[in-house]
Motif scaffolding. Structure first.
Motif, mmCIF file in Angstrom:
data_model
loop_
_atom_site.group_PDB
_atom_site.id
_atom_site.type_symbol
_atom_site.label_atom_id
_atom_site.label_comp_id
_atom_site.label_asym_id
_atom_site.label_seq_id
_atom_site.Cartn_x
_atom_site.Cartn_y
_atom_site.Cartn_z
ATOM 1 N N ALA A 22 -10.279 -4.467 -42.178
ATOM 2 C CA ALA A 22 -11.435 -4.938 -42.719
ATOM 3 C C ALA A 22 -10.962 -6.598 -43.170
ATOM 4 C CB ALA A 22 -11.648 -4.164 -44.121
ATOM 5 N N ASP A 23 -9.677 -6.853 -43.466
ATOM 6 C CA ASP A 23 -9.285 -8.187 -43.694
ATOM 7 C C ASP A 23 -9.290 -9.065 -42.619
ATOM 8 O OD1 ASP A 23 -7.046 -7.581 -42.535
ATOM 9 O OD2 ASP A 23 -6.034 -7.675 -44.608
ATOM 10 N N GLY A 24 -9.661 -8.375 -41.393
ATOM 11 C CA GLY A 24 -9.543 -9.153 -40.037
ATOM 12 C C GLY A 24 -8.209 -9.360 -39.408
ATOM 13 N N SER A 25 -7.079 -8.738 -40.174
ATOM 14 C CA SER A 25 -5.753 -8.535 -39.670
ATOM 15 C C SER A 25 -5.576 -7.377 -38.463
ATOM 16 C CB SER A 25 -4.692 -8.598 -40.719
ATOM 17 O OG SER A 25 -4.770 -7.326 -41.448
ATOM 18 N N ARG A 26 -4.669 -7.283 -37.653
ATOM 19 C CA ARG A 26 -4.457 -6.163 -36.783
ATOM 20 C C ARG A 26 -3.810 -5.208 -37.345
ATOM 21 N NH1 ARG A 26 -0.286 -6.281 -33.551
ATOM 22 N NH2 ARG A 26 0.185 -8.507 -33.847
ATOM 23 N N ARG A 27 -4.262 -4.019 -37.112
ATOM 24 C CA ARG A 27 -3.795 -2.624 -37.812
ATOM 25 C C ARG A 27 -2.789 -2.224 -36.532
ATOM 26 N NH1 ARG A 27 -5.866 2.255 -35.581
ATOM 27 N NH2 ARG A 27 -7.709 2.125 -34.397
ATOM 28 N N ALA A 28 -1.760 -1.154 -36.924
ATOM 29 C CA ALA A 28 -0.951 -0.548 -35.655
ATOM 30 C C ALA A 28 -1.586 0.119 -34.882
ATOM 31 C CB ALA A 28 0.213 0.198 -36.608
ATOM 32 N N LEU A 29 -0.986 0.164 -33.544
ATOM 33 C CA LEU A 29 -1.547 1.160 -32.516
ATOM 34 C C LEU A 29 -0.828 2.614 -33.014
ATOM 35 C CD1 LEU A 29 -2.739 1.709 -29.676
ATOM 36 C CD2 LEU A 29 -0.509 1.224 -28.899
ATOM 37 N N ARG A 30 -1.666 3.408 -32.908
ATOM 38 C CA ARG A 30 -1.236 4.829 -33.492
ATOM 39 C C ARG A 30 -1.041 6.004 -32.260
ATOM 40 N NH1 ARG A 30 -5.465 5.671 -38.379
ATOM 41 N NH2 ARG A 30 -4.939 3.600 -39.579
ATOM 42 N N HIS A 221 0.507 -0.468 -23.692
ATOM 43 C CA HIS A 221 -0.722 -0.257 -24.716
ATOM 44 C C HIS A 221 -0.471 -1.104 -25.627
ATOM 45 C CE1 HIS A 221 -3.159 3.256 -23.087
ATOM 46 N NE2 HIS A 221 -2.125 3.612 -22.518
ATOM 47 N N LEU A 222 0.520 -1.446 -26.144
ATOM 48 C CA LEU A 222 0.733 -2.348 -27.222
ATOM 49 C C LEU A 222 0.209 -3.666 -27.055
ATOM 50 C CD1 LEU A 222 4.142 -1.316 -28.882
ATOM 51 C CD2 LEU A 222 1.814 -1.742 -30.041
ATOM 52 N N SER A 223 0.532 -4.108 -25.871
ATOM 53 C CA SER A 223 0.131 -5.497 -25.328
ATOM 54 C C SER A 223 -1.534 -5.875 -24.962
ATOM 55 C CB SER A 223 0.731 -5.951 -23.872
ATOM 56 O OG SER A 223 2.027 -5.741 -23.924
ATOM 57 N N GLU A 224 -2.016 -4.325 -24.644
ATOM 58 C CA GLU A 224 -3.489 -4.232 -24.445
ATOM 59 C C GLU A 224 -4.042 -4.477 -25.828
ATOM 60 O OE1 GLU A 224 -5.370 -0.798 -22.675
ATOM 61 O OE2 GLU A 224 -3.938 -1.161 -21.162
ATOM 62 N N TRP A 225 -3.658 -3.891 -26.721
ATOM 63 C CA TRP A 225 -3.867 -3.623 -28.243
ATOM 64 C C TRP A 225 -3.956 -5.009 -28.709
ATOM 65 C CZ3 TRP A 225 -6.395 0.067 -30.667
ATOM 66 C CH2 TRP A 225 -6.298 0.107 -32.079
ATOM 67 N N ARG A 226 -3.103 -5.777 -28.590
ATOM 68 C CA ARG A 226 -2.921 -7.226 -29.151
ATOM 69 C C ARG A 226 -3.944 -8.120 -28.379
ATOM 70 N NH1 ARG A 226 2.519 -8.021 -31.314
ATOM 71 N NH2 ARG A 226 2.225 -10.500 -31.207
ATOM 72 N N VAL A 227 -3.998 -7.828 -27.041
ATOM 73 C CA VAL A 227 -5.138 -8.704 -26.673
ATOM 74 C C VAL A 227 -6.665 -8.329 -27.073
ATOM 75 C CG1 VAL A 227 -6.574 -9.034 -24.246
ATOM 76 C CG2 VAL A 227 -4.027 -8.956 -24.328
ATOM 77 N N LYS A 228 -6.801 -6.981 -27.413
ATOM 78 C CA LYS A 228 -8.154 -6.645 -27.837
ATOM 79 C C LYS A 228 -8.410 -6.903 -29.278
ATOM 80 C CE LYS A 228 -9.194 -1.687 -26.694
ATOM 81 N NZ LYS A 228 -9.210 -0.496 -27.410
ATOM 82 N N ALA A 229 -7.359 -7.096 -29.963
ATOM 83 C CA ALA A 229 -7.331 -7.758 -31.275
ATOM 84 C C ALA A 229 -7.629 -9.128 -31.382
ATOM 85 C CB ALA A 229 -6.140 -7.403 -32.253
ATOM 86 N N ALA A 230 -7.402 -9.980 -30.360
ATOM 87 C CA ALA A 230 -7.516 -11.404 -30.255
ATOM 88 C C ALA A 230 -8.927 -11.937 -29.831
ATOM 89 C CB ALA A 230 -6.355 -11.862 -29.413
#
Ligand SMILES: Nc1nc2c(ncn2[C@@H]2O[C@H](COP(=O)(O)OP(=O)(O)O)[C@@H](O)[C@H]2O)c(=O)[nH]1
Ligand SMILES: [Mg+2]
Length: 231
Positions: A22-30, A221-230
């Motif tokens: 909610a605060d705009g920061s990235r959450r962890a991939l689970r 998956h983590l790299s994809e997750w970071r791209v999605k968050a950006a």
């Protein structure tokens, strides 16, 4: 499935939630790890932590029925600092806590996220269960199903939701194949038949860096997750 109203539970994520809090920061991939008792889930979690901990900020949630044994093993092995490992005692059939009433696991993940923010990765190990046990998509973003060659090379052929639908199927303990007469080539053919294009890796955690292919899959998956968050 939890459908908490965003106004009262702003931090809670469901399967429809993206990588941003909610605060705009990235959450962890689970990432969930499921599979039968003794297939090598805890050994995989330990090896993943050792391989990935220098690059990513990681936490682990384990599930046992009445004990904290898996968490205690990971603590003894010092795969992560103690505050990064949480045990959930399910008190019931393990699949209920990862699929039906996921609240205890969600609370454990959310607590880790709050106290260790920013986290990159949370690994959630299910208690050992049968071939039908899968994680709720409200609890994990991707799931790994771990089976092993010593429980019979006909397991991939038998299918079940873990084998057919997990994002990654791991066939562990390949070092034991010659001793138990397991036909790895037949297991690979059966797994592909059940899973189509979904990936399968064969591992032996007794060999150095035996977790490498799984670690690479998690990293992708983590790299994809970071791209999605950006974006
Ligand atoms: N020979 C062999 N043993 C393994 C391998 N992976 C795990 N084990 C052993 O199998 C047993 C069960 O592993 P564990 O990770 O606790 O299984 P879990 O119940 O799925 O968490 C332990 O004694 C492990 O040391 C492997 O690749 N080869
Ligand atoms: Mg275990």
């Amino acid at each position: 499935m939890h459908l908490d109203p965003p106004a009262t539970m702003p931090q809670r994520h469901t399967h429809s939630a993206g990588p941003l809090r909610a605060d705009g920061s990235r959450r962890a991939l689970r990432v969930g790890l499921g599979g039968p008792v003794g297939s090598g889930k805890t050994a995989s979690v330990a090896a993943l932590c050792r391989t990935l901990r220098d690059r990513w900020s990681i936490a682990v949630v384990t599930n046992d029925i009445y004990t904290r044994e898996d968490a205690e093993y990971l603590l003894r092995e010092a795969v992560l600092p103690p505050e990064r490992i949480t045990a959930v005692e399910t008190g019931a059939c393990p699949h209920t806590a990862i699929r039906d009433d996921i609240s205890a696991n969600l609370e454990a993940v959310e607590h880790l996220e709050e106290t260790l923010h920013p986290l990159d990765l949370v690994l959630i190990e299910s208690g050992g269960d049968n071939l039908t046990a899968t994680f709720s998509k409200g609890l994990v973003d991707v799931q790994i199903f771990v089976i092993d060659v010593s429980s019979g090379d006909d397991i991939p052929r038998k299918g079940g939701p873990g084998i057919t639908t997990a994002d990654l199927l791991v066939v562990n303990k390949t070092d034991l194949a010659p001793h138990v007469g397991a036909d790895l080539a037949a297991m690979a053919v059966d797994a592909e038949r059940q899973r189509g294009d979904l990936p399968v890796v064969f591992t032996s955690l007794t060999s150095d860096d035996g977790i490498r292919e799984v670690a690479d899959w998690v990293t992708a998956h983590l790299s994809e997750w970071r791209v999605k968050a950006a974006v």
